[in-house]
Design a protein around this motif. Sequence first.
Motif, short mmCIF file in Angstrom:
data_model
loop_
_atom_site.label_atom_id
_atom_site.label_comp_id
_atom_site.label_asym_id
_atom_site.label_seq_id
_atom_site.Cartn_x
_atom_site.Cartn_y
_atom_site.Cartn_z
N GLY A 30 0.79 -1.15 -0.09
CA GLY A 30 -0.41 -0.02 -0.39
C GLY A 30 0.36 1.30 0.01
N VAL A 31 0.48 2.36 -0.44
CA VAL A 31 0.73 3.46 -0.61
C VAL A 31 -0.25 4.52 0.09
CG1 VAL A 31 0.06 4.39 -2.79
CG2 VAL A 31 2.04 5.12 -1.59
N ALA A 32 0.22 5.24 1.55
CA ALA A 32 -0.34 6.81 1.42
C ALA A 32 -0.36 8.01 0.83
CB ALA A 32 -0.76 7.10 3.05
N GLY A 50 4.38 -3.51 -6.31
CA GLY A 50 3.93 -4.07 -5.77
C GLY A 50 2.38 -3.68 -5.19
N VAL A 51 2.64 -2.40 -5.15
CA VAL A 51 1.51 -1.72 -4.62
C VAL A 51 -0.05 -1.77 -5.60
CG1 VAL A 51 0.42 0.91 -3.86
CG2 VAL A 51 3.03 0.38 -3.61
N THR A 52 -1.22 -1.85 -4.44
CA THR A 52 -2.49 -1.96 -5.53
C THR A 52 -3.37 -1.24 -4.51
OG1 THR A 52 -2.97 -4.36 -3.80
CG2 THR A 52 -1.92 -4.45 -6.35
N ASP A 53 -3.14 -0.85 -3.11
CA ASP A 53 -4.03 -0.17 -2.03
C ASP A 53 -3.49 0.82 -1.73
OD1 ASP A 53 -4.34 -2.72 -2.35
OD2 ASP A 53 -3.68 -3.55 0.69
N LEU A 54 -4.89 1.82 -1.99
CA LEU A 54 -4.25 3.65 -1.70
C LEU A 54 -5.17 3.69 0.44
CD1 LEU A 54 -3.43 5.85 -2.44
CD2 LEU A 54 -6.05 6.19 -3.63
N ALA A 90 -4.19 1.84 -6.62
CA ALA A 90 -5.38 2.31 -6.34
C ALA A 90 -6.69 1.41 -6.53
CB ALA A 90 -5.84 4.00 -6.76
N GLN A 91 -5.86 0.18 -6.34
CA GLN A 91 -7.51 -1.33 -6.57
C GLN A 91 -8.21 -0.88 -5.06
OE1 GLN A 91 -5.87 -4.40 -9.07
NE2 GLN A 91 -4.16 -3.42 -9.52
N ARG A 92 -7.60 -1.01 -4.41
CA ARG A 92 -8.11 -0.91 -2.74
C ARG A 92 -8.15 0.17 -2.10
NH1 ARG A 92 -7.05 -6.12 -3.84
NH2 ARG A 92 -5.28 -5.75 -2.79
N VAL A 93 -9.07 0.84 -1.83
CA VAL A 93 -9.22 2.54 -1.32
C VAL A 93 -10.14 2.07 0.59
CG1 VAL A 93 -9.31 5.25 -1.42
CG2 VAL A 93 -8.64 3.51 -3.25
N LEU A 94 -8.76 2.69 1.25
CA LEU A 94 -9.29 3.52 2.32
C LEU A 94 -9.64 4.56 2.27
CD1 LEU A 94 -6.64 1.08 5.82
CD2 LEU A 94 -9.65 0.66 4.28
N VAL A 95 -10.46 4.91 2.49
CA VAL A 95 -10.49 6.53 2.53
C VAL A 95 -10.87 7.41 3.41
CG1 VAL A 95 -13.05 8.37 1.53
CG2 VAL A 95 -12.41 6.23 0.49
N GLY A 96 -9.31 8.63 4.09
CA GLY A 96 -10.05 9.62 5.32
C GLY A 96 -11.15 10.50 4.82
N LEU A 97 -11.20 10.58 6.22
CA LEU A 97 -12.63 11.57 6.34
C LEU A 97 -12.42 12.62 6.63
CD1 LEU A 97 -14.77 8.76 7.95
CD2 LEU A 97 -14.84 9.94 5.94
N ALA A 98 -12.41 13.59 7.67
CA ALA A 98 -12.27 14.34 7.27
C ALA A 98 -11.20 14.80 8.84
CB ALA A 98 -13.29 15.48 8.21
N GLY A 99 -10.65 15.53 9.37
CA GLY A 99 -9.35 15.64 9.93
C GLY A 99 -8.47 17.49 10.00
N ASP A 259 4.68 9.22 3.14
CA ASP A 259 3.89 8.84 1.67
C ASP A 259 3.92 9.10 0.84
OD1 ASP A 259 3.82 11.22 1.36
OD2 ASP A 259 1.39 11.81 0.85
N GLY A 260 3.53 8.42 -0.65
CA GLY A 260 3.58 8.83 -1.10
C GLY A 260 4.24 9.52 -2.90
N PRO A 261 3.12 10.21 -2.09
CA PRO A 261 3.13 12.04 -3.14
C PRO A 261 4.13 12.77 -2.82
CG PRO A 261 1.35 11.33 -3.26
CD PRO A 261 1.69 10.43 -2.06
N HIS A 262 4.61 12.27 -1.30
CA HIS A 262 5.24 12.98 -1.06
C HIS A 262 6.97 12.79 -0.95
CE1 HIS A 262 2.24 15.53 1.24
NE2 HIS A 262 3.15 16.63 1.51
#
Length: 274
Positions: A30-32, A50-54, A90-99, A259-262
């Motif tokens: 996974g990647v955040a 091998g990342v498939t999860d976001l 991003a085949q499987r995603v945990l969606v972060g909510l409000a922070g 995290d990935g983008p940073h």
Amino acid sequence: MSRRAFLRGSAAGVLALGLAGCQSPPLVQGVAWQLDNTHANAHGDWNRLGVTDLLLQWTAVDNTAYVAGTQIPVAPRLPDWNRIALEPWAQRVLVGLAGRFNEADARANAELLVEQSLELVRAAPHLNIEGWYFPVEVDPSWQDARSIAPLLARLPRPLWISVYDRGNIGGAALAQWLSSWLPSDVGVLLQDGVGVYAREPRIARTYADALSAKFGRERVRVIAEAFRVAPGSAFRSATAQELKLQLDAYRGYRTYLFDGPHYVPPQLVDSLLQ
């Protein structure tokens, strides 16, 4: 079918099975992605690892939403969610909510963040959503942490929160503290603490094992900090050597790079694959 054609087909099938059997396990699953105005549209080749999860850190932060359709003011630029939905990482995603970026502010406003989170659930982007993440981080130094337990009950399932150990009380003590108040159907994302030099990867693994012994392996995942504190309180990307030590230590756990983008650019991906 002729015998020759049958033999060609059989040989191709054997070759395909052989190649499949030779495939090595992924370096990381996974990647955040911590959304902000500078990183509002993630691009990367983390799937090569091998990342498939976001893991989305949040879809709204500091009263700024990265999705449309809520009462929260919308960010100047929104992610291209249609493209993200098609990314191999991003085949499987945990969606972060409000922070909130500020931890103390997030904890003090947890009830408001739950209200905003319920709006975000209704306006969630069209992704392959496997669950939800409430980004108010907990650790044993937060004396009122158990106050969020009834708030978590209002959020949809599957639901995850993240935990870290600032005081180095140890994995067993952390697991015992968390189990004393966390609802039994909420998953745990363990921040490994390696990026801030709180502990070595081998010690972080003992934390994951202690949490797994208490909650079960399916309720525990690991966040591998892909950064390091640099002089002047800045942050840098981890080196490939540093990051490999983490990923090797956490084998057997679903792990997200934070995290990935940073912090995980293509050059680091190349180095990890060498």
